[in-house]
Design a protein around this motif. Structure first.
Motif, short mmCIF file in Angstrom:
data_model
loop_
_atom_site.label_atom_id
_atom_site.label_comp_id
_atom_site.label_asym_id
_atom_site.label_seq_id
_atom_site.Cartn_x
_atom_site.Cartn_y
_atom_site.Cartn_z
N MET A 129 0.83 -1.17 0.00
CA MET A 129 0.00 0.00 0.00
C MET A 129 0.89 1.24 0.00
N PHE A 130 0.36 2.33 -0.53
CA PHE A 130 1.11 3.57 -0.64
C PHE A 130 0.57 4.60 0.34
N CYS A 131 1.48 5.21 1.11
CA CYS A 131 1.11 6.27 2.05
C CYS A 131 1.49 7.61 1.42
N GLU A 132 0.50 8.46 1.22
CA GLU A 132 0.76 9.78 0.62
C GLU A 132 1.53 10.69 1.57
N ASP A 133 1.30 10.57 2.86
CA ASP A 133 1.99 11.44 3.82
C ASP A 133 3.48 11.12 3.91
N ASP A 134 3.83 9.84 3.88
CA ASP A 134 5.23 9.43 3.94
C ASP A 134 5.88 9.34 2.56
N VAL A 135 5.07 9.37 1.51
CA VAL A 135 5.53 9.17 0.12
C VAL A 135 6.39 7.90 0.07
N ALA A 136 5.78 6.81 0.52
CA ALA A 136 6.49 5.53 0.57
C ALA A 136 5.51 4.38 0.52
N MET A 137 6.02 3.23 0.11
CA MET A 137 5.25 2.01 0.16
C MET A 137 5.37 1.46 1.58
N VAL A 138 4.25 1.11 2.19
CA VAL A 138 4.24 0.62 3.56
C VAL A 138 3.39 -0.65 3.65
N LEU A 139 3.61 -1.40 4.71
CA LEU A 139 2.78 -2.56 5.00
C LEU A 139 1.62 -2.06 5.85
N ALA A 140 0.49 -1.84 5.21
CA ALA A 140 -0.65 -1.21 5.87
C ALA A 140 -1.35 -2.16 6.82
N GLU A 141 -2.05 -1.57 7.80
CA GLU A 141 -2.78 -2.32 8.80
C GLU A 141 -4.22 -1.83 8.83
N ARG A 142 -5.09 -2.71 9.33
CA ARG A 142 -6.47 -2.29 9.54
C ARG A 142 -6.95 -2.88 10.85
N GLN A 143 -7.69 -2.09 11.59
CA GLN A 143 -8.19 -2.54 12.88
C GLN A 143 -9.49 -3.30 12.68
N THR A 144 -9.59 -4.41 13.39
CA THR A 144 -10.81 -5.21 13.37
C THR A 144 -11.27 -5.43 14.80
N PRO A 145 -12.54 -5.68 15.00
CA PRO A 145 -13.03 -5.92 16.36
C PRO A 145 -12.45 -7.21 16.95
N ASN A 146 -12.33 -7.25 18.25
CA ASN A 146 -11.86 -8.44 18.95
C ASN A 146 -13.07 -9.37 19.13
N HIS A 147 -13.20 -10.34 18.23
CA HIS A 147 -14.38 -11.19 18.22
C HIS A 147 -14.45 -12.13 19.42
N VAL A 148 -13.31 -12.55 19.94
CA VAL A 148 -13.30 -13.42 21.12
C VAL A 148 -13.88 -12.67 22.32
N LEU A 149 -13.47 -11.43 22.49
CA LEU A 149 -13.99 -10.61 23.59
C LEU A 149 -15.50 -10.43 23.47
N HIS A 150 -15.97 -10.12 22.27
CA HIS A 150 -17.40 -9.93 22.05
C HIS A 150 -18.19 -11.23 22.25
N LEU A 151 -17.60 -12.35 21.89
CA LEU A 151 -18.25 -13.64 22.12
C LEU A 151 -18.40 -13.89 23.62
N LEU A 152 -17.34 -13.64 24.37
CA LEU A 152 -17.41 -13.84 25.82
C LEU A 152 -18.43 -12.89 26.46
N LEU A 153 -18.45 -11.64 26.03
CA LEU A 153 -19.43 -10.70 26.56
C LEU A 153 -20.86 -11.12 26.21
N SER A 154 -21.04 -11.68 25.02
CA SER A 154 -22.37 -12.16 24.62
C SER A 154 -22.79 -13.35 25.47
N ILE A 155 -21.86 -14.24 25.78
CA ILE A 155 -22.19 -15.41 26.61
C ILE A 155 -22.54 -14.98 28.03
N PHE A 156 -21.71 -14.09 28.61
CA PHE A 156 -21.94 -13.68 29.99
C PHE A 156 -23.16 -12.78 30.16
#
Length: 75
Positions: free
Chosen positions: A1-28
């Motif tokens: 992926m390309f970052c315009e602010d750094d003007v460089a190719m970077v290994l981009a990340e994306r945040q996802t919800p913690n499904h294990v935590l939500h499963l435990l909260l749903s059970i409890f």
């Protein structure tokens, strides 16, 4: 992926919800947490972000940055 602010190719990340935590909260909570889990999952940011600066990244290098990126990579 390309970052315009750094003007460089970077290994981009994306945040996802913690499904294990939500499963435990749903059970409890006897299932009362499931609507919250669905909302968090649906509203989760699907954009990839630069790990250095946090800016949104692109899957391609825009034309205006190709020359700068080429000049940066030449030693």
């Amino acid at each position: 992926m390309f970052c315009e602010d750094d003007v460089a190719m970077v290994l981009a990340e994306r945040q996802t919800p913690n499904h294990v935590l939500h499963l435990l909260l749903s059970i409890f909570s006897a299932g009362f947490w499931i609507p919250v889990w669905l909302a968090v999952t649906m509203l989760a940011s699907g954009t990839y972000k630069c790990p250095r600066c946090g800016a949104r990244t692109r899957a391609y290098v825009p034309r205006k940055f190709k020359a700068a990126l080429a000049a940066k990579s030449i030693p």
